[in-house]
Design an enzyme around this catalytic site. Structure first.
Site, mmCIF file in Angstrom:
data_model
loop_
_atom_site.group_PDB
_atom_site.id
_atom_site.type_symbol
_atom_site.label_atom_id
_atom_site.label_comp_id
_atom_site.label_asym_id
_atom_site.label_seq_id
_atom_site.Cartn_x
_atom_site.Cartn_y
_atom_site.Cartn_z
ATOM 1 N N LYS A 1 23.714 11.596 114.368
ATOM 2 C CA LYS A 1 22.695 10.630 113.957
ATOM 3 C C LYS A 1 23.062 10.110 112.565
ATOM 4 O O LYS A 1 23.798 10.777 111.866
ATOM 5 C CB LYS A 1 21.317 11.306 113.893
ATOM 6 C CG LYS A 1 20.942 12.111 115.127
ATOM 7 C CD LYS A 1 20.390 11.245 116.218
ATOM 8 C CE LYS A 1 19.999 12.088 117.436
ATOM 9 N NZ LYS A 1 19.730 11.300 118.622
ATOM 10 N N HIS B 1 24.953 12.004 130.493
ATOM 11 C CA HIS B 1 23.633 11.785 129.913
ATOM 12 C C HIS B 1 22.758 11.071 130.939
ATOM 13 O O HIS B 1 23.255 10.264 131.708
ATOM 14 C CB HIS B 1 23.736 10.947 128.634
ATOM 15 C CG HIS B 1 22.462 10.949 127.845
ATOM 16 N ND1 HIS B 1 21.403 10.142 128.172
ATOM 17 C CD2 HIS B 1 22.070 11.674 126.774
ATOM 18 C CE1 HIS B 1 20.402 10.381 127.323
ATOM 19 N NE2 HIS B 1 20.778 11.297 126.474
#
Length: 465
Positions: free
Chosen positions: A165, A284
């Protein structure tokens, strides 16, 4: 005219309560909410018809084939406790209706047009039984759990990951730097966020290069094998393959794909490439909640999980269980077992409607990620066991001293939990104490515990099982 024209009553043809299911049939359990006034038999038969051979009226060409051989059959209907207007319809499909090795084709039939059918208010596919004959037409996961452990040389514990992130906005070099810090600190993997593809601020090729450098540097430093899930998802299959090929040329161990937004056709193509070229494949599930979040309509995630195991992937995100409701824990563990195990018994308390035999199709590692931190480690170790990947995004990068200390804190917490478990301690009861004891010899962990201490650690409920 040689046939009786006119609109049909579905249940005359497609509702067959006496049918004995075959070992080669694909079985489906649908949660059906019909329009008022439509009887369950008719609605169940309509589902079977519309998702197999049926059309709304009798057609001349019906006489040119054997309906009995190819039709889907609604063979059982059961009420849903506590729901007046709902029931579960069980449908059996002959294997010949489906193309071999194609999840795409299977879904086009079973969850295709029938979901827009007017006679139903809502429809949800709860589970599928994939017959062994059909399973054998799929390659499945590129490598599977055992091969992955051998490639990574990591045994007897869950693997640790971390999503980098901020997910959007970093330059490639800074991104690689964040990867390096996490891996150096003790994580096994770092991860591209699912929406990092190839945007103007960071093109895929630059990211791949800097991440590969981070992997090799941290491997040299720690003596452990490291990986970064390089997201190969792209706008076209050709671009996706270009990225996978470049990853292989860099010699990295693993790539990643968003299998629902990318599509099953692209995913299966990539999975085949990964097996042929020794790449692990991390999956994912972005977009899954669009499909699986409604209780009455869509399909349950366990169906998407089964489909992924057929299409191919070595890791898949599967929720965290921690902090959720007790019922959800059982249901989640149900599809976690469907991903990992070879043979799974029918167990309605865990949402498993059919016994599933995967006949040695490799297993998939479930990935727990989303809002977890060091205090959750005992719970996660207890719930998921060794064959899992625990991913702490903010729980690593949010450490007050930076990424590497954040990684250290997670690794120390994990090793402490695994050691305590191996010594026979009860993680459910002693989890907090185990983490506190480990803090004494890891200042990094102590700092992490301090940051997230106000977040409650509720884990007593396991004792009720």
């Amino acid at each position: 005219v040689g046939f009786k024209a006119g609109v049909k009553d579905y249940k005359l043809t497609y509702y067959t309560p006496d049918y004995e299911t075959k070992d080669t049939d694909i079985l489906a359990a649908f949660r059906v909410t019909p329009q008022p006034g439509v009887p369950p038999e008719e609605a169940g038969a309509a589902v079977a018809a519309e998702s197999s051979t049926g059309t709304w009226t009798t057609v001349w060409t019906d006489g040119l084939t054997s309906l009995d051989r190819y039709k889907g059959r609604c063979y059982h209907i059961e009420p849903v406790p506590g729901e007046e207007s709902q029931f579960i319809a069980y449908v059996a499909y002959p294997l010949d209706l489906f193309e071999e090795g194609s999840v795409t084709n299977m879904f086009t039939s079973i969850v295709g047009n029938v979901f827009g059918f007017k006679a139903l208010r809502a429809l949800r596919l709860e589970d599928l039984r994939i017959p062994t004959a059909y399973v054998k037409t799929f390659q499945g996961p590129p490598h599977g759990i055992q091969v992955e452990r051998d490639k990574l040389n990591k045994y007897g514990r869950p693997l640790l990951g971390c999503t980098i992130k901020p997910k959007l906005g970093l330059s490639a070099k800074n991104y690689g730097r964040a990867v390096y810090e996490c891996l150096r600190g003790g994580l096994d993997f770092t991860k591209d966020d699912e929406n990092v593809n190839s945007q103007p601020f960071m093109r895929w090729r630059d990211r791949f290069l800097f991440c590969a450098e981070a992997i090799y540097k941290s491997q040299a430093e720690t003596g452990e094998i490291k990986g970064h899930y390089l997201n190969a998802t792209a706008g076209t299959c050709e671009d996706m393959m270009k990225r996978a090929v470049f990853a292989r040329e860099l010699g990295v161990p693993i790539v990643m794909h968003d299998y629902l937004t990318g599509g099953f056709t692209a995913n299966t193509t990539l999975a085949h490439y990964c097996r042929d070229n020794g790449l692990l494949l991390h999956i994912h599930r972005a977009m899954h909640a669009v499909i699986d979040r409604q209780k009455n309509h869509g399909m349950h995630f366990r169906v998407l999980a089964k489909a992924l195991r057929m299409s191919g992937g070595d890791h898949i995100h599967a929720g965290t269980v921690v902090g959720k409701l007790e019922g959800e824990r059982e249901i989640t563990l149900g599809f976690v077992d469907l991903l990992r195990d070879d043979f799974i018994e029918k167990d309605r308390s865990r949402g498993i409607y059919f016994t599933q035999d995967w006949v040695s199709l490799p297993g998939v590692l479930p990935v727990a990620s989303g809002g977890i931190h060091v205090w959750h480690m005992p719970a996660l170790t207890e719930i998921f066991g060794d064959d899992s990947v625990l991913q702490f995004g903010g729980g690593t990068l949010g450490h007050p001293w930076g990424n590497a200390p954040g990684a250290v804190a997670n690794r120390v917490a994990l090793e402490a939990c695994v050691q305590a478990r191996n010594e026979g301690r009860d993680l459910a009861r002693e989890g907090n104490d185990i983490i506190r004891e480990a803090c004494k010899w890891s200042p990094e962990l102590a700092a992490a515990c301090e940051v997230w201490k106000e977040i409650k650690f509720e884990f007593e409920a396991m004792d009720t099982l």
